[in-house]
Write an enzyme that holds these catalytic residues in place. Structure first.
Site, PDB file in Angstrom:
ATOM      1  N   SER A  74      -9.747   1.734   3.011  1.00 51.08           N
ATOM      2  CA  SER A  74      -8.888   2.519   2.143  1.00 51.08           C
ATOM      3  C   SER A  74      -7.865   1.669   1.379  1.00 51.08           C
ATOM      4  O   SER A  74      -7.376   2.084   0.338  1.00 51.08           O
ATOM      5  CB  SER A  74      -8.136   3.579   2.957  1.00 51.08           C
ATOM      6  N   SER A 108      -9.766  -0.531   7.255  1.00 51.05           N
ATOM      7  CA  SER A 108      -9.197  -0.377   5.909  1.00 51.05           C
ATOM      8  C   SER A 108      -8.542  -1.618   5.326  1.00 51.05           C
ATOM      9  O   SER A 108      -8.171  -1.614   4.154  1.00 51.05           O
ATOM     10  CB  SER A 108      -8.184   0.772   5.895  1.00 51.05           C
ATOM     11  N   LYS A 122       0.837  -1.210   0.000  1.00 49.88           N
ATOM     12  CA  LYS A 122       0.000   0.000   0.000  1.00 49.88           C
ATOM     13  C   LYS A 122       0.867   1.252   0.000  1.00 49.88           C
ATOM     14  O   LYS A 122       1.890   1.302   0.676  1.00 49.88           O
ATOM     15  CB  LYS A 122      -0.896  -0.020   1.234  1.00 49.88           C
TER      16      LYS A 122
END
Lengths: 98, 487
Positions: B156, B180, B81
């Site tokens: 997210s 997330s 990420k």
């Protein structure tokens, strides 16, 4: 808890947050922050008179390490990350008014 | 040779590499081929690390050939990420303010992946600074769900879930501040583990909500999840909040049956499931756990309904503080039009933060400002105590808590983008574990109209072993993870 946030309050918060907003953004955030704070207002239903705050969940306290100096092997690399730099120093606008 | 990435797990890929059924270069190339073919539709990656990845793959192949010892993740392609620092690879947090930032260091999780021999494929998309539940807050455009390209892969960490579900890698790192990792995993038929707060170092994660942030693990099987946790968990001197507790071998208990395990169903989590078909999937999962020998108990967490409200004071407050460092001075972008120091700060931030980052900065600055601190931030921290105590008390009576992951399957892109409060409520089942600092895992539990549905299990602090054991027993009994998105 306050429920309606006015445009002037939004401008004051933006100033505190060092955030330049357009007029349209000020209008938008006044509306949205009021709606979100309205929802958050339900927290006042919860009786917390005798409740302590939780700021962390690990139960750790006073986490120490040896007080030793470590060398930084890449100072030039770190300074080079700054948008403006000169002679190994980070360049900024004047801090004091002339 | 042709490699079907979708059919591989970490475990099966390791086996194939060791037996020289295919080389690591073959494996990594097959992933990049898929990325080239499909990522224009999925938009999982923000940057690729192809040259280095292939060099690392060659090194792994040499080791295999020479029968040298291999790390636990040798040759395994992993996506990371973009809020996690990677030395020499751009790390933007999906924000314009860090568009050209290249970190001079690796996050501890990245360092541990590399030490174990994993291959970093590139950096994946997310909501800007991890603020969101759909990836629509990315400054570089949303990612798309490989199960249905018109839908969000969750957020997210939606680039992580999309990349893994699309077969671009064999594992992905995300973060989980308030759901997330768990929510995007649920929307993409993956395992998504939020470990106990402090179990995995946060060093090198771009701080969002320091008191709830944690790295998250995306994997295709429970065995893979356990292996990744084993590699990543443990104390780190660079994160003062990391826990010194010993790291058990999370794989050792996976095969123990569930007899004697009590699973609690908190009734408050079953009241708002807006999609009756998703609710049906969750009921079937509960039935399956019962068949596997677990004892199902009805429990109550009456303050659950205040979770999102408490979370959305605590999070923006800590965000407003953590994003203070992005001021155009030391790194990132600096406004070209500023004439004074104050203008440098205000214009740099005004021009480069997206709408949700600004919203959270504003909300947090307000909640922390003089006269409101007690009414908002302190109040939320007190409600946090009540929520955490309540869930810990229930976890003294049961081993695990089972809940839905989301009230519905993946949303259409654009469906909720204009309503920030509606997007916050996507976290409704996620905030409890975050506020209490306990581990939670999202596990694939079935499909509704071709879209994945997950269920969440939560456990006591540091009891990831029971979490993974239950997830593994359920996985073996159901096989939902054998189904893959078709691109």
């Amino acid at each position: 808890m306050a429920e309606k946030i006015s445009n002037s309050e939004v401008q004051k918060i933006a100033q505190l947050a060092r955030l330049e907003l357009t007029d349209a953004e000020v209008d938008q955030y006044a509306k949205e922050l009021s709606a979100i704070l309205g929802y958050i207002g339900q927290l006042s239903e919860v009786d917390t008179k005798n409740t302590a705050i939780t700021s962390q969940v690990t139960g750790l306290s006073n986490v120490m390490r040896e007080d030793t100096v470590d060398a930084c092997d890449n100072p030039e690399e770190l300074v080079a990350l700054a948008p403006e730099h000169k002679d190994g120093l980070i360049k900024v606008k004047a801090v004091f008014d002339a | 040779m042709r490699i079907d990435i979708q059919e591989l797990s970490i475990a099966s890929a390791k086996h194939a590499l060791a037996n020289q059924e295919f080389s690591c270069v073959d494996l990594v190339s097959a992933c990049f081929d898929r990325i080239r073919k499909h990522d224009k539709d999925v938009h999982a990656f923000l940057s690729l690390n192809e040259e280095q990845a292939l060099e690392q793959a060659e090194a792994v192949d040499r080791k295999i050939k020479n029968k040298e010892p291999l790390g636990a993740l040798a040759g395994i392609p992993v996506a990371v990420k973009d809020v996690i620092a990677t030395k020499g690879i751009p790390t933007t947090a999906a924000s314009k303010i860090l568009e050209r930032y290249v970190p001079p260091y690796d996050a501890t999780v990245v360092e541990r992946l590399k030490e174990a021999g994993a291959i970093i494929m590139g950096k994946v998309n997310c909501d800007e600074f991890a603020h969101g539940a759909s990836t629509e807050n990315s400054a570089f455009g949303p990612s798309r769900n490989p199960w249905d390209l018109s839908r969000s892969p969750g957020g997210s960490s939606g680039g992580s879930s999309a990349a893994l579900a699309a077969g671009f890698c064999l594992a992905a790192l995300g973060t989980d501040t308030g759901g997330s990792t768990r929510q995007p995993a649920g929307w993409c038929n993956l395992y998504g583990l939020r470990p106990t707060y402090g179990r995995i170092s946060r060093y090198g994660l771009f701080s969002m909500t320091s008191s709830t942030d944690t790295p998250g693990i995306f994997a295709k099987t429970t065995e893979d999840t356990a292996l990744l946790l084993l590699v990543l968990a443990g104390h780190d001197l660079l994160d003062a909040t990391s826990l010194p507790s010993e790291v058990p071998d999370y794989r050792s208990k996976l095969n123990e049956p569930l007899k004697g395990i009590a699973i609690g169903l908190p009734k408050e989590f079953f009241e708002d499931v807006s999609d009756p078909k998703s609710a049906e999937v969750v009921s079937q999962a509960i039935g399956q756990f019962e068949k596997l020998g677990a004892e199902i108990k009805h429990v109550s967490l009456p303050h659950t309904k205040y979770g999102v409200a408490a979370y959305y004071i605590i999070t923006p407050s800590e965000v407003s503080s953590n994003l203070g460092r992005f001021d155009g001075i030391r790194y990132g972008h600096r406004s070209d039009t500023a004439n004074t120091l104050m203008e440098v700060y205000a214009k740099t931030r005004g021009e480069n933060f997206g709408p949700e980052a600004k919203r959270r900065i504003m909300l947090g600055t307000y909640a922390l400002s003089s006269g409101y601190y007690d009414a908002y931030y302190q109040k939320a921290q007190k409600v946090r105590t009540i929520i955490a105590d309540e869930v810990k008390k229930v976890l003294n009576e049961v081993d695990l808590i089972l809940t839905p992951v989301s009230p519905h399957p993946a949303i259409k892109l654009g469906e909720k983008a204009d309503d920030p409060l509606a997007m916050y409520l996507e976290d409704i089942y996620m905030s409890t574990a975050a506020l209490a600092g306990i581990p939670g895992i999202s596990i694939p539990a079935g499909f509704v109209g071709g879209l994945p549905v997950g269920v969440q299990l939560m456990a006591k602090q540091l009891d990831e072993a029971t979490l993974l054991r239950a997830a593994h027993q359920y996985e073996k009994a159901t096989g939902w993870t054998m189904q893959h998105a078709k691109l």
